[in-house]
Design a protein around this motif. Structure first.
Motif, mmCIF file in Angstrom:
data_model
loop_
_atom_site.group_PDB
_atom_site.id
_atom_site.type_symbol
_atom_site.label_atom_id
_atom_site.label_comp_id
_atom_site.label_asym_id
_atom_site.label_seq_id
_atom_site.Cartn_x
_atom_site.Cartn_y
_atom_site.Cartn_z
ATOM 1 N N ARG A 150 22.818 -34.763 -8.116
ATOM 2 C CA ARG A 150 23.122 -36.158 -8.420
ATOM 3 C C ARG A 150 24.240 -36.299 -9.439
ATOM 4 O O ARG A 150 24.545 -37.373 -9.869
ATOM 5 N N SER B 165 26.129 -35.604 -13.265
ATOM 6 C CA SER B 165 25.616 -35.668 -14.631
ATOM 7 C C SER B 165 25.571 -37.095 -15.158
ATOM 8 O O SER B 165 25.401 -37.317 -16.333
ATOM 9 N N GLY B 166 25.756 -38.059 -14.312
ATOM 10 C CA GLY B 166 25.797 -39.450 -14.766
ATOM 11 C C GLY B 166 24.458 -39.927 -15.305
ATOM 12 O O GLY B 166 23.453 -39.260 -15.174
ATOM 13 N N PRO B 167 24.477 -41.106 -15.914
ATOM 14 C CA PRO B 167 23.260 -41.652 -16.532
ATOM 15 C C PRO B 167 22.180 -42.061 -15.528
ATOM 16 O O PRO B 167 21.019 -42.218 -15.897
ATOM 17 N N GLY B 168 22.542 -42.260 -14.280
ATOM 18 C CA GLY B 168 21.540 -42.632 -13.297
ATOM 19 C C GLY B 168 21.194 -44.103 -13.329
ATOM 20 O O GLY B 168 21.694 -44.873 -14.150
ATOM 21 N N GLY B 169 20.317 -44.504 -12.431
ATOM 22 C CA GLY B 169 19.869 -45.892 -12.374
ATOM 23 C C GLY B 169 21.025 -46.836 -12.092
ATOM 24 O O GLY B 169 21.943 -46.510 -11.337
ATOM 25 N N ALA C 235 23.458 -47.615 -13.830
ATOM 26 C CA ALA C 235 24.743 -47.175 -14.377
ATOM 27 C C ALA C 235 25.491 -46.214 -13.464
ATOM 28 O O ALA C 235 26.616 -45.831 -13.757
ATOM 29 N N THR C 236 24.880 -45.836 -12.374
ATOM 30 C CA THR C 236 25.522 -44.858 -11.480
ATOM 31 C C THR C 236 25.477 -45.341 -10.050
ATOM 32 O O THR C 236 24.479 -45.900 -9.611
ATOM 33 N N ASN C 237 26.578 -45.117 -9.327
ATOM 34 C CA ASN C 237 26.523 -45.327 -7.889
ATOM 35 C C ASN C 237 27.042 -44.068 -7.226
ATOM 36 O O ASN C 237 28.223 -43.928 -6.970
ATOM 37 N N LYS C 238 26.121 -43.150 -6.986
ATOM 38 C CA LYS C 238 26.482 -41.915 -6.308
ATOM 39 C C LYS C 238 25.743 -41.887 -4.977
ATOM 40 O O LYS C 238 24.591 -42.303 -4.897
#
Lengths: 164, 350
Positions: free
Chosen positions: A60, A62-66, A68-71
């Protein structure tokens, strides 16, 4: 129970982008004794999966997830530690669905591992193959018969004789 | 022969990048225009590779995934891995090639893949996506699982067993959470609200697409401005679920351009501490929920202990039950329960 920490520390050395999820007590995958394979045409009794014996990998980033991320990377890699069987699933765009399907595939693979040729998975596959072959054979027979009939018609119209 | 035309295509955009004047005009350097359409036929696999390389050159994030999803979509599949065998190595029609070029070009500006192909999957649903309505995140699939596992394990208490369960969703966006719950629970009724008319419209559209509109009511309400309107809609709701805007205002500028330029900021910005909407939801919750009804929230990983402390100090009837982590082991979900009694709270929990 196999120890997981040596495997996990090994993975972290490969790539910091890979996140190993430690065996979860996940509400969606309770350990039920005999589980019917979901979604398949026939009902098959496959071995149970013990979540403690599985390791899951999500790449996924190293982004913050949730929010805050669009991966969009949602491929799931599932490893069964005792046997070393690895299943990779990227059939859909839903992580949740890929996780479930990876588990279904894992159950099938474990069944084959345990039962070999007797595994229902292989038996059903073989039956389906044979049915297909039989169908193909019949279709070809029909075509052949039609061809011969046409030929017979053609020759008899040339010579003026009636077909048999 | 196709090799020449592909490399000719590359020469075009290389010139642009070097800023050479001429028929492409000056300073057309990073205008992110597409490579030329191939003059000879190419396969899907070749198109995917070409666009992956182009995305890499142009600094588009997830170059491989982006080209794969777009092309798979145009081939009628969800992912490259699920494209019909052999289709990837067949030559594409002119029409199909142009479609690929058109959609991939949209991705160049940073438009999220989900908006480019105008759809995305959420659990077992395929939903239409439309900017600027917030795109469902994979973490939120777990929020739905949490609600479902609780509702499925709920002991049936006799009279009213067959009665419809009601759920309120605050901030429905594309309808992902509501529609997922409705699909899995035939006995569920849902009221969904959103401050964005676009979101309300999209949720309704997705509901109809999935045949779930009969058990869903979608209303255009801003819970921050008009809490009364929500209260008048629901009396006794068993579940309140929300993925409210929870980002800290100062973090908004750090967002990747896919999010910052294309998604509704109002769906993301939770104020200085990210708790603006969450607090409002929790304040209203006791009036909306039936006794023992629950709130399920998706939040920022820093929030759970803060929410717990705040609720204990400010919302008497709401009890903080637990924090759950997401697939990346970050604290992500808060579960709270309404407990009416004013006496010893601990005795009421079961």
């Amino acid at each position: 129970m196999s120890r997981l920490s040596p495997v996990i520390s090994c993975v972290y050395r490969w790539s910091s982008r890979v996140i190993w999820r430690s065996p979860p007590t996940h509400p969606s995958f309770p350990g039920l004794p005999r589980v019917l394979a979901a979604g398949k045409k026939d009902l098959i009794h496959l071995p149970v999966l013990n979540e403690d014996e599985l390791e899951e990998q999500f790449v996924r980033g190293s982004g913050p997830g949730g929010q805050a991320t669009n991966k969009t990377s949602n491929c799931v890699v599932l490893k069964h530690i005792p046997t070393g069987i690895v299943v990779k699933c990227h059939q859909t765009r839903s992580v949740d669905t890929n996780r479930k399907r990876a588990r279904d595939i894992m159950r099938e693979k474990l069944d084959i591992r345990h039962k070999g040729e007797l595994s229902e998975v292989l038996v059903k596959k073989k039956e389906s193959e044979m049915r297909k072959q039989e169908k193909r054979r019949k279709v070809n027979e029909n075509l052949e018969r039609k061809r011969q009939f046409k030929e017979a018609l053609a020759t008899s119209s040339e010579t003026g004789k009636d077909p048999v | 022969m196709w090799r020449t035309s592909l490399s000719a295509g590359f020469r075009c955009f290389v010139c642009k990048r070097a800023g050479i004047k001429g028929i492409w005009g000056s300073n057309a350097v990073r205008r992110c225009s597409a490579p030329a359409l191939p003059t000879d036929r190419i396969t899907a696999r070749q198109a995917a590779d070409l666009w992956k390389r182009y995305f890499e050159e142009m600094g588009v994030t997830e170059p491989d995934h982006s080209s794969s999803y777009i092309i798979a979509y145009l081939l009628g599949a969800k992912t490259m891995e699920s494209v019909e065998k052999g289709k990837l190595t067949e030559f594409l029609s002119q029409d199909k090639t142009e479609q690929i070029w058109k959609l991939c070009t949209r991705r160049l500006s940073g438009m999220p893949v989900q908006y480019v192909i105008e759809e995305w999957d959420f659990r077992d649903l395929t939903l239409k996506m439309r900017p600027p309505v917030f795109i469902p995140r994979p973490e939120t699939e777990e929020l739905v699982e949490l609600v479902l596992s609780d509702l499925n394990m709920k002991p049936r208490t006799g009279a009213g067993d067959e009665a419809l369960l009601t759920c309120l969703e605050v901030g429905c966006g594309s309808g992902a959470i509501s529609l997922s719950l409705l699909k899995s629970l035939p006995q569920l009724q849902v009221i969904a609200v959103d401050q964005s008319q676009d979101a309300v419209d999209l949720t309704r559209h997705n509901a109809v697409r999935l045949g779930l509109q009969d058990r869903l009511q979608v209303c255009h309400i801003d819970v921050m401005e008009d809490a009364e309107a929500v209260l008048s809609l629901c009396n006794t709701v068993s579940v309140l679920v929300s993925n409210p805007p929870y980002l800290f205002s100062e973090d908004m500028t750090l967002l990747q351009r896919e999010i910052y330029r294309f998604e509704d900021h109002a769906a993301l910005d939770g104020g200085k501490d990210g708790l603006k909407v969450i607090k409002q939801i929790l304040i209203q919750a006791p009036q909306i929920l039936s006794n023992h009804g629950r709130v399920y929230l998706e939040v920022d990983p820093r929030h759970p202990p803060v929410i717990q402390r705040w609720v204990e100090a400010n919302v008497e009837e709401m009890h903080y039950m637990e924090t759950r982590c997401d697939i990346n082991n970050r604290p992500r979900f808060c579960i709270l329960q309404k407990e009416k009694s004013n006496k010893d709270h601990k005795l009421d929990l079961d």
